[in-house]
Motif scaffolding. Sequence first.
Motif, PDB file in Angstrom:
ATOM      1  N   GLY A  89       0.794  -1.228   0.000  1.00  0.00           N
ATOM      2  CA  GLY A  89       0.000   0.000   0.000  1.00  0.00           C
ATOM      3  C   GLY A  89       0.825   1.274   0.000  1.00  0.00           C
ATOM      4  N   ARG A  90       2.079   1.185  -0.430  1.00  0.00           N
ATOM      5  CA  ARG A  90       2.953   2.358  -0.421  1.00  0.00           C
ATOM      6  C   ARG A  90       2.899   3.105  -1.751  1.00  0.00           C
ATOM      7  NH1 ARG A  90       8.162  -0.927   1.735  1.00  0.00           N
ATOM      8  NH2 ARG A  90       7.539  -2.094  -0.124  1.00  0.00           N
ATOM      9  N   ARG A  91       2.795   4.436  -1.653  1.00  0.00           N
ATOM     10  CA  ARG A  91       2.815   5.318  -2.822  1.00  0.00           C
ATOM     11  C   ARG A  91       3.714   6.505  -2.490  1.00  0.00           C
ATOM     12  NH1 ARG A  91      -1.746   7.967  -3.873  1.00  0.00           N
ATOM     13  NH2 ARG A  91      -1.658   7.922  -6.147  1.00  0.00           N
ATOM     14  N   GLY A  92       4.339   7.098  -3.509  1.00  0.00           N
ATOM     15  CA  GLY A  92       5.221   8.217  -3.240  1.00  0.00           C
ATOM     16  C   GLY A  92       5.532   9.027  -4.471  1.00  0.00           C
ATOM     17  N   PHE A  93       6.573   9.846  -4.363  1.00  0.00           N
ATOM     18  CA  PHE A  93       6.970  10.707  -5.476  1.00  0.00           C
ATOM     19  C   PHE A  93       8.488  10.860  -5.461  1.00  0.00           C
ATOM     20  CE2 PHE A  93       5.598  13.233  -1.843  1.00  0.00           C
ATOM     21  CZ  PHE A  93       6.666  14.103  -1.623  1.00  0.00           C
ATOM     22  N   ARG A  94       9.041  11.338  -6.602  1.00  0.00           N
ATOM     23  CA  ARG A  94      10.493  11.451  -6.762  1.00  0.00           C
ATOM     24  C   ARG A  94      10.836  12.796  -7.388  1.00  0.00           C
ATOM     25  NH1 ARG A  94      12.988   6.301  -6.544  1.00  0.00           N
ATOM     26  NH2 ARG A  94      14.777   7.170  -7.652  1.00  0.00           N
ATOM     27  N   ILE A  95      11.768  13.517  -6.771  1.00  0.00           N
ATOM     28  CA  ILE A  95      12.234  14.786  -7.310  1.00  0.00           C
ATOM     29  C   ILE A  95      13.755  14.852  -7.151  1.00  0.00           C
ATOM     30  CG2 ILE A  95      10.102  16.096  -6.933  1.00  0.00           C
ATOM     31  CD1 ILE A  95      11.248  17.134  -4.335  1.00  0.00           C
ATOM     32  N   GLY A  96      14.394  15.760  -7.876  1.00  0.00           N
ATOM     33  CA  GLY A  96      15.828  15.912  -7.762  1.00  0.00           C
ATOM     34  C   GLY A  96      16.302  17.158  -8.480  1.00  0.00           C
ATOM     35  N   CYS A  97      17.596  17.448  -8.357  1.00  0.00           N
ATOM     36  CA  CYS A  97      18.148  18.632  -9.004  1.00  0.00           C
ATOM     37  C   CYS A  97      19.650  18.466  -9.179  1.00  0.00           C
ATOM     38  CB  CYS A  97      17.856  19.889  -8.186  1.00  0.00           C
ATOM     39  SG  CYS A  97      18.669  19.931  -6.578  1.00  0.00           S
ATOM     40  N   THR A  98      20.223  19.356  -9.969  1.00  0.00           N
ATOM     41  CA  THR A  98      21.669  19.440 -10.137  1.00  0.00           C
ATOM     42  C   THR A  98      22.109  20.846  -9.779  1.00  0.00           C
ATOM     43  OG1 THR A  98      21.724  17.778 -11.898  1.00  0.00           O
ATOM     44  CG2 THR A  98      23.574  19.307 -11.791  1.00  0.00           C
ATOM     45  N   ALA A  99      23.168  20.952  -8.982  1.00  0.00           N
ATOM     46  CA  ALA A  99      23.735  22.249  -8.610  1.00  0.00           C
ATOM     47  C   ALA A  99      25.158  22.312  -9.134  1.00  0.00           C
ATOM     48  CB  ALA A  99      23.717  22.444  -7.097  1.00  0.00           C
ATOM     49  N   GLU A 100      25.454  23.326  -9.915  1.00  0.00           N
ATOM     50  CA  GLU A 100      26.794  23.501 -10.450  1.00  0.00           C
ATOM     51  C   GLU A 100      27.528  24.576  -9.661  1.00  0.00           C
ATOM     52  OE1 GLU A 100      27.032  23.899 -14.667  1.00  0.00           O
ATOM     53  OE2 GLU A 100      25.418  22.471 -15.040  1.00  0.00           O
ATOM     54  N   GLY A 101      28.844  24.416  -9.550  1.00  0.00           N
ATOM     55  CA  GLY A 101      29.650  25.348  -8.779  1.00  0.00           C
ATOM     56  C   GLY A 101      31.091  24.891  -8.735  1.00  0.00           C
ATOM     57  N   PRO A 102      31.848  25.345  -7.735  1.00  0.00           N
ATOM     58  CA  PRO A 102      33.267  24.999  -7.639  1.00  0.00           C
ATOM     59  C   PRO A 102      33.539  23.501  -7.614  1.00  0.00           C
ATOM     60  CG  PRO A 102      32.722  26.765  -6.118  1.00  0.00           C
ATOM     61  CD  PRO A 102      31.433  26.276  -6.675  1.00  0.00           C
ATOM     62  N   ALA A 103      32.626  22.711  -7.062  1.00  0.00           N
ATOM     63  CA  ALA A 103      32.833  21.265  -6.978  1.00  0.00           C
ATOM     64  C   ALA A 103      32.449  20.542  -8.261  1.00  0.00           C
ATOM     65  CB  ALA A 103      32.048  20.686  -5.802  1.00  0.00           C
ATOM     66  N   GLY A 104      31.942  21.282  -9.253  1.00  0.00           N
ATOM     67  CA  GLY A 104      31.471  20.662 -10.484  1.00  0.00           C
ATOM     68  C   GLY A 104      29.959  20.513 -10.452  1.00  0.00           C
ATOM     69  N   ALA A 105      29.445  19.575 -11.231  1.00  0.00           N
ATOM     70  CA  ALA A 105      28.001  19.315 -11.274  1.00  0.00           C
ATOM     71  C   ALA A 105      27.658  18.262 -10.222  1.00  0.00           C
ATOM     72  CB  ALA A 105      27.580  18.843 -12.653  1.00  0.00           C
ATOM     73  N   VAL A 106      26.867  18.657  -9.225  1.00  0.00           N
ATOM     74  CA  VAL A 106      26.473  17.768  -8.136  1.00  0.00           C
ATOM     75  C   VAL A 106      24.989  17.450  -8.297  1.00  0.00           C
ATOM     76  CG1 VAL A 106      26.302  17.471  -5.641  1.00  0.00           C
ATOM     77  CG2 VAL A 106      28.202  18.780  -6.614  1.00  0.00           C
ATOM     78  N   ARG A 107      24.667  16.157  -8.272  1.00  0.00           N
ATOM     79  CA  ARG A 107      23.278  15.703  -8.440  1.00  0.00           C
ATOM     80  C   ARG A 107      22.709  15.222  -7.114  1.00  0.00           C
ATOM     81  NH1 ARG A 107      21.227  13.591 -13.566  1.00  0.00           N
ATOM     82  NH2 ARG A 107      20.126  12.100 -12.232  1.00  0.00           N
ATOM     83  N   LEU A 108      21.451  15.590  -6.886  1.00  0.00           N
ATOM     84  CA  LEU A 108      20.709  15.112  -5.728  1.00  0.00           C
ATOM     85  C   LEU A 108      19.396  14.523  -6.214  1.00  0.00           C
ATOM     86  CD1 LEU A 108      20.092  14.959  -2.624  1.00  0.00           C
ATOM     87  CD2 LEU A 108      19.069  17.241  -2.859  1.00  0.00           C
ATOM     88  N   ASP A 109      19.111  13.286  -5.812  1.00  0.00           N
ATOM     89  CA  ASP A 109      17.848  12.640  -6.175  1.00  0.00           C
ATOM     90  C   ASP A 109      17.203  12.100  -4.908  1.00  0.00           C
ATOM     91  OD1 ASP A 109      17.713  12.647  -9.247  1.00  0.00           O
ATOM     92  OD2 ASP A 109      19.745  11.935  -8.853  1.00  0.00           O
ATOM     93  N   LEU A 110      15.892  12.301  -4.825  1.00  0.00           N
ATOM     94  CA  LEU A 110      15.171  12.013  -3.596  1.00  0.00           C
ATOM     95  C   LEU A 110      13.901  11.230  -3.893  1.00  0.00           C
ATOM     96  CD1 LEU A 110      15.566  12.887  -0.579  1.00  0.00           C
ATOM     97  CD2 LEU A 110      13.948  14.722  -1.034  1.00  0.00           C
ATOM     98  N   ALA A 111      13.693  10.150  -3.137  1.00  0.00           N
ATOM     99  CA  ALA A 111      12.460   9.370  -3.218  1.00  0.00           C
ATOM    100  C   ALA A 111      11.725   9.513  -1.889  1.00  0.00           C
ATOM    101  CB  ALA A 111      12.775   7.904  -3.500  1.00  0.00           C
ATOM    102  N   VAL A 112      10.466   9.951  -1.959  1.00  0.00           N
ATOM    103  CA  VAL A 112       9.676  10.201  -0.762  1.00  0.00           C
ATOM    104  C   VAL A 112       8.441   9.306  -0.755  1.00  0.00           C
ATOM    105  CG1 VAL A 112       8.390  11.930   0.563  1.00  0.00           C
ATOM    106  CG2 VAL A 112      10.444  12.597  -0.702  1.00  0.00           C
TER     107      VAL A 112
END
Length: 382
Positions: A89-112
């Motif tokens: 009975g589990r339902r959810g959603f998924r979002i994420g983003c990429t942040a660019e800067g001194p460290a390069g391209a950093v990706r964050l992905d999240l499942a809720v």
Amino acid sequence: MDQHAPFAPAHTPRPAVTELRLSAFRSHRGATFRLTPLTLFSGVSGAGKSSVLQAYEALAALAAGDALEDVFPDPAACVPEWAGADAEGRRGFRIGCTAEGPAGAVRLDLAVQAEPALRIVGERLTCGGQTLLTTALRDPERSSVQAAWLTAGSVPVTRAPLPDDRLGTSLLPLRVAGKTAGQQLVLAAAEQMVVALRSAFACDPQPRGMRRPVAAGDGRLRRGCDNLAEVLHRTRSECTRRHARLTAAARRGCAGEVAELAVEETADGLLRALLHRGEGRTATPVERLGEGELRYLGLALVLLTGPGVLAMDQAAEVPSAYQSMTVLADGFDRCLDPGQARELVALAVEMAARGHVRLVGAVSDASFARGVEGVTVVDLVP
């Protein structure tokens, strides 16, 4: 700044969110949006414009350390209608983003997981194709997830439980020692992501509230711009150049002559904003302005001022010179005529070119911005 801080010379790129991913969120499925310094999402009602900004704002709030239940008060509404429940009975959603800067391209992905209980069930932070942090729900009976982050020392990864109602990336600076090259990379990537996300200000001027005189306070503009008079009082005395620039913008977006934006104190000690119409002419209180004029003034003020004048929660541990503010403006063109919208876009382009302000907005009709250099229009179809 401590010895592990990744931000150094001022010429390094300021951290900024450059991509937003709505893998499964409200009406979006497998959607990826590239964000430039000035991005406008256009489409009819129901196309998903507001959902894009809501996802961005939610990630920003999580990066600031807010609890999941505060960020998603109605989590079931974030689950796509087409998403069915699994055997438990589990339902959810998924979002994420990429942040660019001194460290390069950093990706964050999240499942809720939204149902049956709200919790983060999976998080992944990556940079340069290398996984820096992963979390997974191992025991549904516990209010925690199992996390593993890169160590690259005598032990390849470090494993520890993290709360399932907080963004793990925002907690890493408290958990990672920074002794190995791998740990320093984790800290640099996590800090870049947090700084990029927290440098966001959601703005939606509400004319009804802007019409009322206000008491003097801390002089920081609120989301609805209802304390416009208080902030004008501050900018007039502390930021004369920006105040003059705002007055010039008011001349182009408000009806009639505008000699100056002023503030007066009422008999009961409140502050009221005024438009001086010129020598020998009666000033016009802002409560007499139209809704479009008030929204125009509020948005212009946001674009012309910095984080120190806005009620936003920046990353205090990083100097403001290394941060780029992103304005989130849902209904950017609401109540505005085409001329006012064009003036605001021109102002946004000018401020974005300086590198201190980015804009992500939602509009119902982007005709006023199409073809304008520096503006990216993303057309959404229901």
